[in-house]
Design an enzyme around this catalytic site. Structure first.
Site, short mmCIF file in Angstrom:
data_model
loop_
_atom_site.label_atom_id
_atom_site.label_comp_id
_atom_site.label_asym_id
_atom_site.label_seq_id
_atom_site.Cartn_x
_atom_site.Cartn_y
_atom_site.Cartn_z
CD GLU A 22 21.16 -40.66 -24.18
OE1 GLU A 22 20.74 -40.63 -23.00
OE2 GLU A 22 20.88 -41.59 -24.97
CG HIS A 74 8.23 -11.98 -27.36
ND1 HIS A 74 7.91 -10.64 -27.50
CD2 HIS A 74 7.84 -12.58 -28.51
CE1 HIS A 74 7.34 -10.44 -28.69
NE2 HIS A 74 7.29 -11.60 -29.32
CE LYS A 82 20.09 -45.12 -16.63
NZ LYS A 82 19.93 -46.14 -17.70
#
Length: 430
Positions: free
Chosen positions: A284, A305, A420
């Site tokens: 951010e 792995h 949003k």
């Protein structure tokens, strides 16, 4: 380069970071931030929180925790998303961890950081037969994820407790917003998110400190570690300031050597959420105007792995920042078995922490020397409250320098608002 809590090393094969060539730029940024002459001066409140925290509010937080303990509260539901929960979750996992011998005085359950019906129902069922309290954290009170969770947990609490208002704390704006107005109307205890502190920099405010106190984490020690780290990062000299040296190294690798990804690695599973906090902090702060390193994370040796093959032999687009533990509080020493069925007697008299450290050194050598993946290694002191606070401050100071070197505002996040806006439109919000 080292501090009381953190030691830095750089393993950059065939590359030498020209730290001193960045000194003029670093000094300009350092002095502008210190004098608060940057354009974003109104967002620098986090810098001095460790020394100048609100002691009156801190005392009220302690009083509320004491009341809940007296009333035998078992679980505190911490509701928030992004910076409103990641710092608290990071500290909780750092000090306790899932299987830690040390247990919290009140369990923390984190909610409101997704919109999964399965997850929310499971968490509601988990607390419904327990004595629980709520700490809802939101500056505005309009962010959808925590708002939904708060409504559901509040409804459940109101069904269970006649005086439910005594078991709800709102951490929010000091004088405005949906949550502030609701908390005022319902007479909830309120703690303040300061106007000059952004969400991802808010862990040393009530946003992080109150959940810490609920769990039994010594928040004053967290603040002391942050204060001490701030003191150790006083110098504008890039060769003396570890946070600036880290910022310059990653900037150089990104801009000059064209690495696109930084993978934050640890060999301690308790740092999984520290990596999540770090990812938000850097993503951010830097991801603007088409700029920024892509922050990723891994826990080794587990992820060796799965991701190890890609890191070793895949495209050379990434470098690693590796955080390792210096002083484990617990350890295991291997002994010989009479019959070496599992062929592990070669580990006799070695400690498990030594084996983990060998894995770190072997991996760093493989990745940097043979895989041409640069490594920045950081050795942190221990899993104490002081070290936690020091690490928070170190990376907040580092990302501020790093973002300014990149030429972006470290403290806004305009891109987050786009999803949003779209979501509210699709849901029919007026």
């Amino acid at each position: 380069m080292s501090s009381s809590y953190l030691k830095l090393d750089f393993k950059l094969k065939n590359q030498v970071v020209p730290f001193e060539s960045y000194q003029k730029q670093v000094s300009q940024i350092h002095n502008a931030v210190k004098s608060k002459s940057v354009e974003e001066k109104d967002w620098l409140g986090w810098l001095n929180l460790a020394s100048d925290y609100n002691k009156e509010e801190y005392a009220k937080m302690e009083e509320k925790v004491a009341q809940w303990l007296k009333d035998k509260v078992e679980v505190v539901v911490v509701i928030g998303i992004g910076g409103s929960y990641l710092g608290a979750k990071t500290g909780y996992e750092f000090i306790f961890g899932k299987y830690s011998i040390k247990k919290p005085q009140m369990e923390l359950v984190f909610a409101g950081n997704d919109i999964s019906a399965e997850t929310l129902v499971a968490k509601l069922n988990y607390v419904k037969d327990k004595k629980f309290a709520i700490n809802v954290i939101s500056k505005s009170g309009t962010t959808l994820e925590p708002s939904i969770a708060f409504r559901e947990f509040r409804n459940l609490l109101e069904q269970k407790e006649v005086n439910s208002w005594e078991y709800i704390v709102a951490t929010t704006d000091k004088q405005k917003g949906v949550l502030f107005e609701l908390a005022t109307a319902k007479k909830y205890t309120k703690f303040v998110i300061p106007d000059d502190v952004g969400g991802r920099f808010s862990v040393l405010t009530a946003v992080g400190l109150f959940p810490f106190l609920c769990a039994g984490i010594d928040a004053k020690k967290v603040l002391e570690g942050a204060r001490q780290m701030n003191k150790e990062l006083f110098s504008e000299n890039v060769m003396e300031n570890a946070a600036y040296k880290y910022a310059v190294a990653r900037h150089y690798l990104h801009k000059e050597k064209k690495y696109a990804v930084e993978i934050f690695v640890s060999y301690e599973p308790k740092l999984r959420y520290f990596a999540e906090w770090w990812k938000q902090l850097f993503a951010e702060s830097e991801g603007k105007d088409g700029k920024g390193l892509w922050p990723s994370s891994a826990i080794f040796s587990t992820d060796l792995h799965s991701l190890g093959q890609m890191i070793q032999d895949g495209p050379k687009i990434l470098f690693e920042t590796v955080l390792t533990l210096e002083n484990p509080a617990y350890d295991i020493t291997f002994k010989d078995n009479v019959i070496d069925y599992d062929k592990l007697n070669y580990l006799s008299d070695k400690k498990l922490s030594e084996v983990n450290n060998v894995a770190f050194n072997a991996t760093m050598e493989a990745h940097s020397d043979e895989g041409n993946v640069p490594n920045i290694s950081m050795l942190f002191k221990d899993f104490s409250e002081e070290t936690l606070g020091a690490l928070f401050m170190f990376f907040m100071r580092a990302v501020t320098m790093s973002a300014y070197l990149l030429g972006v505002n470290p403290f806004n996040q305009p891109g987050v608002e786009v999803y949003k806006k779209n979501m509210f439109f699709l849901l029919g919000k007026k």
